[in-house]
Scaffold this active site. Structure first.
Site, PDB file in Angstrom:
ATOM      1  N   ASP A  90      37.014  38.509  44.381  1.00 27.25           N
ATOM      2  CA  ASP A  90      37.712  39.344  43.407  1.00 27.25           C
ATOM      3  C   ASP A  90      37.855  40.743  43.988  1.00 27.25           C
ATOM      4  O   ASP A  90      37.138  41.089  44.937  1.00 27.25           O
ATOM      5  CB  ASP A  90      36.949  39.394  42.080  1.00 27.25           C
ATOM      6  CG  ASP A  90      37.811  39.982  40.977  1.00 27.25           C
ATOM      7  OD1 ASP A  90      38.644  39.251  40.412  1.00 27.25           O
ATOM      8  OD2 ASP A  90      37.697  41.196  40.700  1.00 27.25           O
ATOM      9  N   ARG A 122      46.679  34.633  43.389  1.00 27.68           N
ATOM     10  CA  ARG A 122      45.827  34.020  42.369  1.00 27.68           C
ATOM     11  C   ARG A 122      45.982  32.502  42.357  1.00 27.68           C
ATOM     12  O   ARG A 122      45.831  31.868  41.314  1.00 27.68           O
ATOM     13  CB  ARG A 122      46.109  34.608  40.970  1.00 27.68           C
ATOM     14  CG  ARG A 122      46.147  36.130  40.903  1.00 27.68           C
ATOM     15  CD  ARG A 122      44.858  36.788  41.307  1.00 27.68           C
ATOM     16  NE  ARG A 122      43.765  36.504  40.412  1.00 27.68           N
ATOM     17  CZ  ARG A 122      43.448  37.218  39.333  1.00 27.68           C
ATOM     18  NH1 ARG A 122      44.143  38.288  39.039  1.00 27.68           N
ATOM     19  NH2 ARG A 122      42.438  36.897  38.587  1.00 27.68           N
TER      20      ARG A 122
HETATM   21  O1  CP3 Z   1      44.340  34.835  44.726  1.00 28.83           O
HETATM   22  C1  CP3 Z   1      43.345  34.097  44.617  1.00 28.83           C
HETATM   23  O2  CP3 Z   1      43.399  32.950  44.173  1.00 28.83           O
HETATM   24  C2  CP3 Z   1      42.012  34.613  45.131  1.00 28.83           C
HETATM   25  C3  CP3 Z   1      41.103  35.041  44.130  1.00 28.83           C
HETATM   26  C4  CP3 Z   1      41.376  36.305  43.310  1.00 28.83           C
HETATM   27  C5  CP3 Z   1      40.744  36.513  42.064  1.00 28.83           C
HETATM   28  N1  CP3 Z   1      41.024  37.788  41.674  1.00 28.83           N
HETATM   29  C6  CP3 Z   1      39.882  35.547  41.367  1.00 28.83           C
HETATM   30  C7  CP3 Z   1      39.678  35.697  39.924  1.00 28.83           C
HETATM   31  C8  CP3 Z   1      42.118  37.446  43.613  1.00 28.83           C
HETATM   32  C9  CP3 Z   1      43.039  37.744  44.795  1.00 28.83           C
HETATM   33  C10 CP3 Z   1      41.874  38.379  42.569  1.00 28.83           C
HETATM   34  C11 CP3 Z   1      42.456  39.728  42.561  1.00 28.83           C
HETATM   35  C12 CP3 Z   1      42.309  40.544  41.357  1.00 28.83           C
HETATM   36  N2  CP3 Z   1      41.256  40.622  40.490  1.00 28.83           N
HETATM   37  C13 CP3 Z   1      43.255  41.509  40.961  1.00 28.83           C
HETATM   38  C14 CP3 Z   1      44.518  41.832  41.711  1.00 28.83           C
HETATM   39  C15 CP3 Z   1      45.577  40.841  41.487  1.00 28.83           C
HETATM   40  C16 CP3 Z   1      46.354  41.043  40.239  1.00 28.83           C
HETATM   41  O3  CP3 Z   1      46.418  40.090  39.451  1.00 28.83           O
HETATM   42  O4  CP3 Z   1      46.944  42.096  40.074  1.00 28.83           O
HETATM   43  C17 CP3 Z   1      42.768  42.131  39.804  1.00 28.83           C
HETATM   44  C18 CP3 Z   1      43.465  43.220  39.012  1.00 28.83           C
HETATM   45  C19 CP3 Z   1      41.504  41.562  39.523  1.00 28.83           C
HETATM   46  C20 CP3 Z   1      40.556  41.931  38.434  1.00 28.83           C
HETATM   47  C21 CP3 Z   1      40.288  40.786  37.571  1.00 28.83           C
HETATM   48  N3  CP3 Z   1      39.496  39.729  37.921  1.00 28.83           N
HETATM   49  C22 CP3 Z   1      40.755  40.567  36.249  1.00 28.83           C
HETATM   50  C23 CP3 Z   1      41.670  41.515  35.498  1.00 28.83           C
HETATM   51  C24 CP3 Z   1      40.230  39.352  35.830  1.00 28.83           C
HETATM   52  C25 CP3 Z   1      40.374  38.687  34.497  1.00 28.83           C
HETATM   53  C26 CP3 Z   1      41.731  38.266  34.152  1.00 28.83           C
HETATM   54  C27 CP3 Z   1      42.456  37.498  35.241  1.00 28.83           C
HETATM   55  O5  CP3 Z   1      43.434  38.033  35.734  1.00 28.83           O
HETATM   56  O6  CP3 Z   1      42.017  36.401  35.633  1.00 28.83           O
HETATM   57  C28 CP3 Z   1      39.471  38.816  36.897  1.00 28.83           C
HETATM   58  C29 CP3 Z   1      38.740  37.540  36.900  1.00 28.83           C
HETATM   59  C30 CP3 Z   1      39.161  36.559  37.921  1.00 28.83           C
HETATM   60  N4  CP3 Z   1      39.365  36.847  39.246  1.00 28.83           N
HETATM   61  C31 CP3 Z   1      39.337  35.161  37.720  1.00 28.83           C
HETATM   62  C32 CP3 Z   1      39.646  34.623  38.969  1.00 28.83           C
HETATM   63  C33 CP3 Z   1      39.859  33.161  39.287  1.00 28.83           C
HETATM   64  C34 CP3 Z   1      39.147  34.411  36.410  1.00 28.83           C
HETATM   65  C35 CP3 Z   1      37.700  34.204  36.199  1.00 28.83           C
HETATM   66  C36 CP3 Z   1      37.404  33.129  35.188  1.00 28.83           C
HETATM   67  O7  CP3 Z   1      37.393  31.941  35.583  1.00 28.83           O
HETATM   68  O8  CP3 Z   1      37.140  33.469  34.023  1.00 28.83           O
END
Ligand code: CP3
Length: 341
Positions: free
Chosen positions: A74, A25
């Site tokens: 994502d 992330r």
């Molecule tokens: O690693 C990186 O920087 C690459 C981008 C990436 C995102 N999501 C961008 C994102 C990666 C690898 C993910 C994986 C992801 N997404 C997971 C697995 C990793 C983990 O944390 O266990 C999961 C469970 C998700 C599902 C998800 N996407 C959630 C639960 C959320 C909201 C809360 C949060 O954790 O941010 C997202 C949204 C998301 N995915 C954001 C980003 C940058 C935030 C979006 C925003 O700007 O509002």
């Protein structure tokens, strides 16, 4: 030469002159430059625009001098070509999907993905642009959800509190559970191969909800699908498996990694020291909300424990939006200046 890439060398099991670092992330909300873009565009709009997605992917690499970029996407992005509508609401994904046999047959088939491959064009173009923008010393990492974690979302439709529904499905209707897991697995292989063709040097699977099942159930009902993905991907590029429940599953994960050549990305509750395999991890992300001095101490403890052997430094879970930049800087600086004796 790719051979000089420290991340790829560590993933392939070699001792490296210094421990390479990237973190889960790393492109996201703790970064002011990401938040600035996010003020102007929705998350979905950022994902749909290869130029912006490339910029976001590169932001942390530039700011901190990281050794790898993980493509800005994502774990839900795979749904685009499967025709499952989803959006992000209140900080988590929200899916419009009814988990039944008909829906799985209709949506989770690789023919459908092939027919709708253009839905992945933003991701493909982002990977291509990121690979072209970085030197060969940087690794570009593609990713997907592990089948069980994606299935959890598909039966819950949102970020659930209990995660009971997916376990209930397994306990009540194991055949159905396995048929869904197989379909997701086939689609995931298609999706990861697409990312490899577009320029990913390594891929990581996120089993973010692994900790909700105990070792025995994980080994019998979940890991066989990860094994299929490892078998399909690792002949092409290094395959990294992040399991947030690794600390519960290590007795089965370690032989699995040895048999398949998978690199384990371990949560912060596991010690890396004695593992005779390539590993990634595993600083507790809470350190990045503490102080630079505490971060330095803990990074040195992990680095000394592992001693430079086949180790890609990373967090034990994704960085939180509350992380302090000075703590991230302390982590990167400590890791990059450490030399194993
Ligand atoms: O690693 C990186 O920087 C690459 C981008 C990436 C995102 N999501 C961008 C994102 C990666 C690898 C993910 C994986 C992801 N997404 C997971 C697995 C990793 C983990 O944390 O266990 C999961 C469970 C998700 C599902 C998800 N996407 C959630 C639960 C959320 C909201 C809360 C949060 O954790 O941010 C997202 C949204 C998301 N995915 C954001 C980003 C940058 C935030 C979006 C925003 O700007 O509002």
């Amino acid at each position: 030469m790719l051979h000089e890439n420290l991340v790829l060398r560590a993933l392939k099991g070699q001792k490296t002159e210094r421990t390479p670092i990237w973190f889960m992330r790393q492109a996201g909300r703790y970064l002011p430059e990401y938040r600035a873009l996010r003020q102007k565009h929705s998350f979905d709009a950022l994902l749909a625009d290869p130029e912006l997605a490339t910029e976001i992917t590169l932001q942390p690499v530039r700011r901190f001098g990281l050794d790898a970029a993980i493509v800005f996407a994502d774990i839900m992005t795979i749904l685009a070509g499967l025709g499952v509508p989803y959006h992000f609401r209140n900080g988590g994904p929200s899916l419009e999907f009814r988990a039944n046999d008909k829906a799985f047959a209709e949506h989770f088939n690789t023919q459908r993905m092939q027919d709708h491959e253009s839905c992945y064009l933003p991701l493909v173009e982002t990977l291509r642009a990121v690979r072209a923008a970085l030197s060969p010393q940087h690794a570009v990492i593609g990713f997907a959800a592990a089948p069980f974690t994606l299935l959890s979302y598909l039966v819950e439709n949102t970020t659930a509190k209990s995660h009971n529904a997916v376990r209930a499905l397994l306990y009540a209707e194991p055949e159905k559970f396995h048929s869904y897991m197989q379909k997701i697995t086939d689609c995931t292989i298609f999706y990861l191969k697409l990312q490899c063709r577009a320029g990913a040097d390594a891929v990581q699977l996120f089993e973010s909800w692994g900790e909700i099942v105990p070792e025995k159930i994980y080994a019998e009902h979940v890991l066989p699908y990860v094994r299929q993905i490892a078998a399909a991907i690792s002949p092409q590029v290094p395959f990294i498996f992040y399991d947030k429940g690794a600390s519960l599953h290590l007795p089965v994960l370690e032989p699995f990694a040895q048999e398949t050549g998978t690199v384990l990305s371990l949560d912060w509750r596991v010690s890396l020291s004695k593992l005779p395999i390539s590993v990634q991890g595993n600083l507790d992300p809470a350190y990045l909300e503490s102080s630079p001095a505490a971060v330095r101490r803990e990074c040195l403890r992990i680095l000394n424990e592992r001693n430079g052997f086949a180790h890609v430094f990373n967090l034990g879970h994704g960085i939180s939006p509350e992380a302090k930049l000075e703590c991230v800087e302390a982590m990167v600086e400590t890791v990059k200046s450490f030399r194993a004796p």
